[in-house]
Design an enzyme around this catalytic site. Structure first.
Site, PDB file in Angstrom:
ATOM      1  N   GLU A 181      11.911  48.476  21.841  1.00  0.00           N
ATOM      2  CA  GLU A 181      11.454  47.115  21.563  1.00  0.00           C
ATOM      3  C   GLU A 181      12.486  46.050  21.879  1.00  0.00           C
ATOM      4  O   GLU A 181      12.958  45.340  20.981  1.00  0.00           O
ATOM      5  CB  GLU A 181      11.003  46.983  20.096  1.00  0.00           C
ATOM      6  CG  GLU A 181       9.831  47.869  19.747  1.00  0.00           C
ATOM      7  CD  GLU A 181       9.198  47.522  18.404  1.00  0.00           C
ATOM      8  OE1 GLU A 181       9.677  46.597  17.743  1.00  0.00           O
ATOM      9  OE2 GLU A 181       8.203  48.173  18.041  1.00  0.00           O
ATOM     10  N   GLU A 366       5.163  54.392  18.870  1.00  0.00           N
ATOM     11  CA  GLU A 366       5.114  54.052  17.438  1.00  0.00           C
ATOM     12  C   GLU A 366       3.743  53.506  17.107  1.00  0.00           C
ATOM     13  O   GLU A 366       3.175  52.733  17.876  1.00  0.00           O
ATOM     14  CB  GLU A 366       6.124  52.961  17.055  1.00  0.00           C
ATOM     15  CG  GLU A 366       7.542  53.411  16.990  1.00  0.00           C
ATOM     16  CD  GLU A 366       8.508  52.287  16.584  1.00  0.00           C
ATOM     17  OE1 GLU A 366       8.073  51.318  15.918  1.00  0.00           O
ATOM     18  OE2 GLU A 366       9.679  52.389  16.962  1.00  0.00           O
TER      19      GLU A 366
HETATM   20  C1  FCB Z   1       8.995  48.444  14.892  1.00  0.00           C
HETATM   21  C2  FCB Z   1      10.343  49.136  14.926  1.00  0.00           C
HETATM   22  C3  FCB Z   1      10.476  50.265  13.954  1.00  0.00           C
HETATM   23  C4  FCB Z   1       9.789  49.995  12.642  1.00  0.00           C
HETATM   24  C5  FCB Z   1       8.401  49.460  12.842  1.00  0.00           C
HETATM   25  C6  FCB Z   1       7.654  49.183  11.584  1.00  0.00           C
HETATM   26  O1  FCB Z   1       9.118  47.135  15.339  1.00  0.00           O
HETATM   27  O2  FCB Z   1      10.594  49.636  16.208  1.00  0.00           O
HETATM   28  O3  FCB Z   1      11.843  50.555  13.818  1.00  0.00           O
HETATM   29  O4  FCB Z   1      10.559  49.200  11.855  1.00  0.00           O
HETATM   30  O5  FCB Z   1       8.429  48.314  13.625  1.00  0.00           O
END
Ligand code: FCB
Length: 463
Positions: A181, A366
């Protein structure tokens, strides 16, 4: 003993999800070093910018710090057992740069590398595929002191660090991600001041953006040189389908800016070797490109990781820097983070990525949700909201596969409750509960649903 109706339904739903994707589809879960490891001072680790940032009053809710977190640095063995219990096929984790290169003299700390070496072996011994992220936001403080991401040299330092790690783990780790990210650590960190290093400086943010991209490109180059030919290298980008809240032309234009800002600012240069049209106008500045930077940045990647949590429905708002777009809150269900539950958005954004850029392969690196969990006396959490969020998003991922998106796997965020950055420990994303007073782990109901999906998938593969 007969199963209750809801158990039967959950098992059937899990099996139906597993049936919708090919047997090669990889099911995993993720964590990140600064969110779970703790062990701030163990084995020669140096501070990261998150240790420094969290140490400043008013930065992290409740004054909490990542110093101990889930104590995973000492409990990694039982955490790997837990992954086995859940039936994970893959585990995405990040390496702590400040453990591996702890000082400005550039020396490598062998104890830091040893830790990941043991972890990788333990995963492989259980048949769990390691997915390594090189950078999940814990810049060594010494790198920050030399200018951090706004400084061009940081890309070079990142590439050196990548080289050390690849030399040690490259014989066993097949999947590598450079940055996690970049939008968040660049803009939340250098423009909004909400994340480490806590700057509010638009010029620094634009430089940080370019140098993060350069670090990615140089990292890919170094990894390719060091790794066997079958290694797969990618990046993890946060993405959110974006739409205007109304059909007013101002809001439609705001949505277009937000879409560029949040979805394609990093993706386009990586996959196309150029900043996307409109970038200069959006940023109000020219990225500090030197020589063949864009060729370096666009070195071919094998996959794009997408982190998806929610969509964005925006209106024009001149008070918001750069994008001049503000997110609104349409009626719906919201998680403890205040993020809208919108499962269709996963399919929408992956389809956009696939249609516009056709990356060779995509992983959901994620996806998950925080809720105000309540634990029973035995530590058990009946987290119906998280379970429903998970199931609905897995169904959305399956729908992507069915419509021909090159989606090859899904990683739930997160394996464990953990340090949620500026929110501290109050926001719990885990499939497994962590009792921070005792460090006891308990699989939640959502974790059981996920286990059922993984078991059904393993059965489908004849495993
Ligand atoms: C993302 C992050 C991860 C976590 C989630 C909820 O932005 O990559 O580390 O904190 O959010």
């Amino acid at each position: 003993m007969s199963m209750s109706t809801s158990q039967v339904t959950a098992a059937e739903r899990a099996a139906a999800i597993a049936r919708r994707v090919p047997p090669s589809f990889l099911w995993g879960a993720g964590t990140a070093a600064p969110q779970i490891e703790g062990g701030r001072r163990l084995d020669g680790r140096a501070d990261s910018i998150w240790d420094t940032f969290a140490g400043r009053p008013g930065t992290v809710r409740g004054g909490e710090t990542p110093s101990t977190a889930d104590d995973h640095y000492r409990r990694w063995r039982s955490d790997v057992d837990l992954m086995g219990e859940l039936g994970l096929q893959a585990y995405r984790f990040s390496l702590a740069w400040p453990r591996i290169v702890p000082a400005a003299d550039g020396r490598v700390e062998p104890r830091g590398l040893d830790f990941y070496d043991r972890l990788v072996d333990a995963l492989l011994a259980r048949g769990i595929e390691p997915f390594v992220t090189l950078y999940h936001w814990d810049l060594p403080q010494w790198v920050q002191d030399r200018g951090g991401w706004p400084a061009r040299d940081t890309a070079e330092l990142f590439a050196e660090y990548a080289g050390h790690v690849a030399a040690r783990l490259g014989d066993r780790v097949r999947h590598w991600t450079t940055l996690n990210e970049p939008w968040v650590f660049v803009f939340a960190g250098h423009l909004e001041g909400a994340h480490a290093p806590g700057l509010r400086d638009p010029d620094a943010a634009v430089r940080a953006m370019h140098h993060a991209l350069l670090a990615h490109g140089q990292g890919v180059r170094v990894l390719r040189e060091a790794l066997p030919a079958d290694a797969r290298v990618g990046v993890a980008l946060d993405m959110m389908p974006t739409m205007p809240a109304t059909d007013r032309p101002e809001d439609v234009a705001a949505a277009a800016r937000h879409d560029l800002y949040r979805n394609w600012l990093f993706c386009h240069p990586i996959l196309r070797g150029a900043y996307r049209e409109g970038t200069r106008e959006l940023l109000g500045a020219e990225p500090p490109v030197v020589g063949d930077d864009l060729a370096v940045i666009s070195a071919p990647v094998d996959f794009v990781g997408v982190n998806y949590y929610h969509r964005s429905v925006v209106v024009e708002d001149d008070a918001v820097p750069l994008s001049r777009a503000r997110e609104t809150a349409p009626p719906g269900t919201y998680t403890a983070m205040g993020w809208e539950v919108y499962p269709a958005g996963l399919e929408e954004i992956l389809a956009q990525l696939h249609d516009r850029y056709a990356p060779r392969s995509i992983y959901v690196t994620e996806n998950g949700s925080a809720w105000d969990d309540e634990a029973g006396p035995d530590g058990r959490v009946e987290d119906h909201d998280r379970t429903e969020y998970l199931a609905a998003h897995l169904e959305s991922a399956a729908a992507c596969v069915e419509r021909g998106v090159s989606l090859d796997g899904y990683f739930a965020w997160s394996l464990l409750d953990n340090f949620e950055w500026a929110e501290g420990y109050g926001k719990r994303f885990g499939l497994v509960r962590v009792d921070y007073a005792t460090q006891r782990r308990t699989i939640k109901r959502s974790g059981e649903l996920y286990r059922a999906v993984l078991h059904a998938s393993a059965a489908g593969r004849g495993a």
